[in-house]
Design a protein around this motif. Structure first.
Motif, short mmCIF file in Angstrom:
data_model
loop_
_atom_site.label_atom_id
_atom_site.label_comp_id
_atom_site.label_asym_id
_atom_site.label_seq_id
_atom_site.Cartn_x
_atom_site.Cartn_y
_atom_site.Cartn_z
N GLY A 12 41.74 44.32 33.84
CA GLY A 12 41.84 44.65 35.25
C GLY A 12 41.79 43.43 36.16
N GLY A 13 42.46 43.52 37.31
CA GLY A 13 42.33 42.54 38.36
C GLY A 13 42.86 41.16 38.05
N VAL A 14 43.91 41.04 37.25
CA VAL A 14 44.41 39.72 36.84
C VAL A 14 45.62 39.28 37.66
CG1 VAL A 14 43.52 39.92 34.50
CG2 VAL A 14 45.85 40.69 35.00
N GLY A 15 46.08 40.15 38.59
CA GLY A 15 47.20 39.78 39.43
C GLY A 15 48.51 40.45 39.05
N LYS A 16 48.45 41.62 38.40
CA LYS A 16 49.67 42.35 38.03
C LYS A 16 50.42 42.78 39.30
CE LYS A 16 47.32 45.37 35.58
NZ LYS A 16 46.03 44.71 35.33
N THR A 17 49.73 43.50 40.17
CA THR A 17 50.37 44.03 41.37
C THR A 17 50.85 42.90 42.27
OG1 THR A 17 49.02 46.02 41.25
CG2 THR A 17 50.01 45.50 43.38
N THR A 18 50.00 41.90 42.45
CA THR A 18 50.36 40.75 43.29
C THR A 18 51.60 40.06 42.75
OG1 THR A 18 48.04 40.50 43.87
CG2 THR A 18 49.45 38.58 44.25
N GLN A 42 46.94 54.04 41.07
CA GLN A 42 46.25 53.44 42.20
C GLN A 42 47.21 53.25 43.38
OE1 GLN A 42 42.93 50.47 41.11
NE2 GLN A 42 44.55 50.00 39.67
N PRO A 212 48.20 29.50 42.02
CA PRO A 212 46.83 29.10 42.38
C PRO A 212 46.08 30.23 43.06
CG PRO A 212 48.34 28.32 44.05
CD PRO A 212 49.19 28.99 43.00
N ASN A 214 44.72 31.73 46.11
CA ASN A 214 45.14 31.48 47.49
C ASN A 214 44.86 32.73 48.31
OD1 ASN A 214 48.00 31.72 49.31
ND2 ASN A 214 46.79 29.86 49.54
N LEU A 217 47.37 35.44 49.52
CA LEU A 217 47.87 36.47 48.60
C LEU A 217 47.02 37.73 48.70
CD1 LEU A 217 48.68 34.25 45.51
CD2 LEU A 217 50.31 35.74 46.67
N ALA A 218 45.74 37.55 48.96
CA ALA A 218 44.85 38.72 49.04
C ALA A 218 44.89 39.35 50.43
CB ALA A 218 43.43 38.28 48.71
N LYS B 11 39.33 50.55 40.08
CA LYS B 11 40.07 49.32 40.41
C LYS B 11 39.68 48.27 39.39
CE LYS B 11 42.49 46.25 42.77
NZ LYS B 11 42.85 45.47 41.56
N GLY B 12 40.71 47.53 38.92
CA GLY B 12 40.42 46.55 37.90
C GLY B 12 39.86 45.25 38.45
N GLU B 149 38.01 42.87 48.87
CA GLU B 149 39.44 42.66 49.11
C GLU B 149 40.13 43.99 49.37
OE1 GLU B 149 41.19 39.99 46.29
OE2 GLU B 149 39.66 38.48 46.65
N1 LIG Z 1 46.48 34.06 43.15
C1 LIG Z 1 45.65 34.82 43.86
N2 LIG Z 1 44.80 34.23 44.71
C2 LIG Z 1 43.90 34.97 45.41
N3 LIG Z 1 43.79 36.31 45.31
C3 LIG Z 1 44.61 36.94 44.48
C4 LIG Z 1 45.59 36.26 43.71
N4 LIG Z 1 46.27 37.16 42.96
C5 LIG Z 1 45.74 38.36 43.25
N5 LIG Z 1 44.75 38.23 44.17
C6 LIG Z 1 43.86 39.29 44.69
O1 LIG Z 1 42.98 39.61 43.61
C7 LIG Z 1 42.83 41.03 43.50
C8 LIG Z 1 43.35 41.47 42.15
O2 LIG Z 1 44.74 41.29 42.09
P1 LIG Z 1 45.72 42.52 41.75
O3 LIG Z 1 45.23 43.76 42.40
O4 LIG Z 1 47.10 42.08 42.00
O5 LIG Z 1 45.46 42.60 40.18
P2 LIG Z 1 45.91 43.76 39.19
O6 LIG Z 1 45.98 43.15 37.85
O7 LIG Z 1 47.12 44.41 39.71
O8 LIG Z 1 44.65 44.77 39.29
P3 LIG Z 1 44.57 46.23 38.56
O9 LIG Z 1 44.16 45.90 37.16
O10 LIG Z 1 43.49 46.98 39.33
O11 LIG Z 1 45.90 46.85 38.67
C9 LIG Z 1 43.57 41.63 44.68
O12 LIG Z 1 42.66 41.83 45.72
C10 LIG Z 1 44.59 40.56 45.05
O13 LIG Z 1 44.91 40.59 46.42
#
Ligand SMILES: Nc1ncnc2c1ncn2[C@@H]1O[C@H](COP(=O)(O)OP(=O)(O)OP(=O)(O)O)[C@@H](O)[C@H]1O
Ligand SMILES: Nc1ncnc2c1ncn2[C@@H]1O[C@H](COP(=O)(O)OP(=O)(O)OP(=O)(O)O)[C@@H](O)[C@H]1O
Ligand SMILES: [Mg+2]
Ligand SMILES: [Mg+2]
Lengths: 252, 252
Positions: A12-18, A42, A212, A214, A217-218, B11-12, B149
Motif C-alpha cells: 500500500g501507498g507506494v505511488g500507484k495512483t500518483t 477507493q 523524488p 515532492n 505530488l501530494a 488506504k494503503g 494527505e
Molecule cells: N513522489 C511523491 N512525493 C510525495 N508524495 C507522494 C509521491 N507519490 C505519492 N505521494 C503521496 O503519497 C500518498 C500515497 O501515494 P498513492 O496514493 O499514489 O499510492 P498508492 O500506491 O496508489 O496507494 P494505495 O495502495 O492506497 O492505492 C498519497 O497521499 C500521494 O499523494
C-alpha cells in the motif's frame, strides 16, 4: 489497439495512483490520446482527476450492465479520458467469482472500445485479488511503482509470481514495462540503499527516471488535477514527464 | 481478557504496520505483556519484529489447524509476543467464505488464549475484506492511522461505515480508540491543512499525539526491530511512547 499498462503493487501507498494519473497526463501533454482506468474501489485515481462522482462506473462495465464506451468521461486535462470507479467496485470483487471467464472481463471490455487511445493506464488496488488479476490479464505490460523503503522491497517477489501466474492463465506475452523508484529522498541512506538493492536485483527493468519525494505530488489531487496541471515546474511534474519519455522509448 | 485493538485503514501505506509494531513495543517497554497479531498476508508486522518465517501462522489458526497458543512466538523485544502471518493467509480470505461463522474465527481464537496479555494489537491489510472484518469483530476498539494527505482523508467515511456494520453484525460495543495522525511533516501546508480538517470533523477521537515523519521509523523494520529498540532517542520512538501513554489514559 492501445498499449494497455497496468500500474500494480500489492504494497500500500507506494505511488500507484500518483503514477497512473501523472503518467497518463504526461502522455496527454505529448498530445497522445490516453485513457485512465480506475480499478481500485477507493476511487483515488477518479477523484485525483476531478471526477464528478456520478455513476456509471467500472462496476457497471465488469458486471455487464454497460460498455466501456458508455462509462468513459472526459477528464479536465487535454487528451486524457477517465473510466471511473467508486466503492461499488467492491461488489465486482465478489460478483466476479461466479463467472468462469471472470478474469477476461476487463480485457473484453477494452477490446470492444473504439476510442482511438494510444495508451491505457489501469490503476490497481493494494492487493493481488480479482480486480488486480483482471487488470493484469487486460494488460500488455505492468508498471511497478516501488517506494524506496524496506517493506515495499519485501513484496516484489510476490508480485512477480502473480505476473507469472497471469501468463500461465492465458496471457503469455504480459511484460514488465518497468520498475519505477518512487518517493526517493536523496537525504536518506534508506532510499539510496533500497535503490541500489533494486537495481542489483532487477537490472535493466528498473527505469532510469526516479520520482523524488515532492509535496506538490501530494497536493495536486486535492485540487482534482494531475501535477502537470497543478504545478508544471515542480520536481514531480518533471519526473513524470521524463518517465513518460523513457517509457515511450521502451515501448514505441 | 486482554484489550484487543485492531489497527485498520483500507488506504494503503498510512502507517498501520508501523503503528501496530511500535505501539505494541511501547506497551512492552512499560512492562505490560502484549501480543502483536499480524493479519496481513504481506506479513510486514511479522518481518518488522524479526520473525524467522517458519510456520505455523495465523492461517493455521483461522483454518482451525492450530490454536493461537500453539502459533504464538516470542519477538526479540521484551514482553512482546507475535502471532505471525505470511502469504498463506491469502488462502484464509477465500477459505473463510464457506463457513457461516467465519467472522468470529479470530475472536474465538483469541478468547481461548490464556497468555495473560494486557493488550493485543492486530495489524490489518489495506482492504475492508474478510481478514479486516475478522480483526474488527475480534476487537474491543479500533485505532485508525491517518496519513496527513488528501487520499487518506477520502477513505475515512468508508472505514467508519464498516465499523458500524461490524457493530450491527454482533459487536455493538466496538469503539474507536483513536484516530492517529501519522507521517506529519510540519514543513508542509498539506499536513497542517489535513490535520486541521481531521480535528474539525472528528473532534476528540483524534489523538493529541502526532507521529511525525521520521526516517528512523522506516529504517527500523529492515533490522527486524521496533524503533524503540533501533533508536530510542528518535522522534519516532518518542511519538509512539507518548501515544501509548495517551492510549493507556483513554483505555485504562
Ligand atoms: N513522489 C511523491 N512525493 C510525495 N508524495 C507522494 C509521491 N507519490 C505519492 N505521494 C503521496 O503519497 C500518498 C500515497 O501515494 P498513492 O496514493 O499514489 O499510492 P498508492 O500506491 O496508489 O496507494 P494505495 O495502495 O492506497 O492505492 C498519497 O497521499 C500521494 O499523494
Ligand atoms: N512516521 C513515519 N515516518 C517515516 N516513515 C514512516 C512513518 N510511518 C511509516 N513509515 C514508512 O512508510 C511506509 C508505509 O508505512 P506502513 O507500511 O507502516 O503502512 P501500512 O499502512 O501498514 O501499509 P499497507 O497498507 O501496505 O499495510 C513504510 O515503509 C514505513 O516504514
Ligand atoms: Mg492507489
Ligand atoms: Mg501494513
Amino acid at each position: 489497439m492501445a498499449d494497455v499498462l497496468a500500474v500494480a503493487n500489492q504494497k500500500g501507498g507506494v505511488g500507484k495512483t500518483t503514477s497512473a494519473i501523472n503518467l497518463a497526463a504526461a502522455f496527454g501533454a505529448m498530445e497522445r490520446k490516453v485513457l485512465l482506468v480506475d480499478s481500485d474501489p477507493q476511487g483515488n485515481a477518479s477523484r485525483g482527476v476531478g471526477w464528478s462522482g456520478r455513476p456509471p462506473t467500472l462496476f457497471d462495465v465488469l458486471s455487464g450492465e454497460a460498455s466501456a464506451g458508455e462509462v468513459i468521461v472526459a477528464s479536465g486535462f487535454p487528451y486524457l479520458d477517465l473510466l471511473p470507479a467508486n466503492r461499488d467496485l467492491v461488489g465486482a470483487e465478489f460478483g466476479l467469482q461466479h463467472d468462469q471467464h471472470w478474469i477476461r472481463r476487463l480485457l473484453s471490455a477494452l477490446q470492444e472500445l473504439d476510442g482511438g487511445y494510444e495508451r491505457i493506464f489501469v490503476d490497481c488496488p493494494p492487493a493481488l485479488g480479482r480486480l488486480t488479476l483482471n487488470a493484469l490479464f487486460a494488460a500488455d505490460a505492468v508498471i511497478v511503482p516501488l517506494q524506496c523503503e524496506y517493506f515495499a522491497l519485501e513484496g516484489i517477489s510476490e508480485l512477480l509470481a502473480t505476473v507469472q501466474r497471469v501468463r500461465e492463465l492465458g496471457r503469455p506475452e504480459l511484460e514488465i514495462a518497468g520498475v519505477v523508484l518512487t518517493m526517493y529522498d536523496d537525504r536518506t541512506n534508506l532510499s539510496r540503499d533500497v535503490a541500489q538493492e533494486v537495481r542489483k536485483h532487477f537490472g535493466s527493468i528498473v527505469c532510469d527516471t526516479i520520482v523524488p519525494r515532492n509535496v506538490r505530488l501530494a497536493e495536486a489531487p486535492s485540487y482534482g488535477m494531475p501535477v502537470l496541471q497543478y504545478d508544471i515546474k515542480s520536481k514531480g511534474s518533471q519526473a513524470y514527464l521524463g518517465l513518460a519519455h523513457e517509457l515511450a522509448g521502451r515501448r514505441p
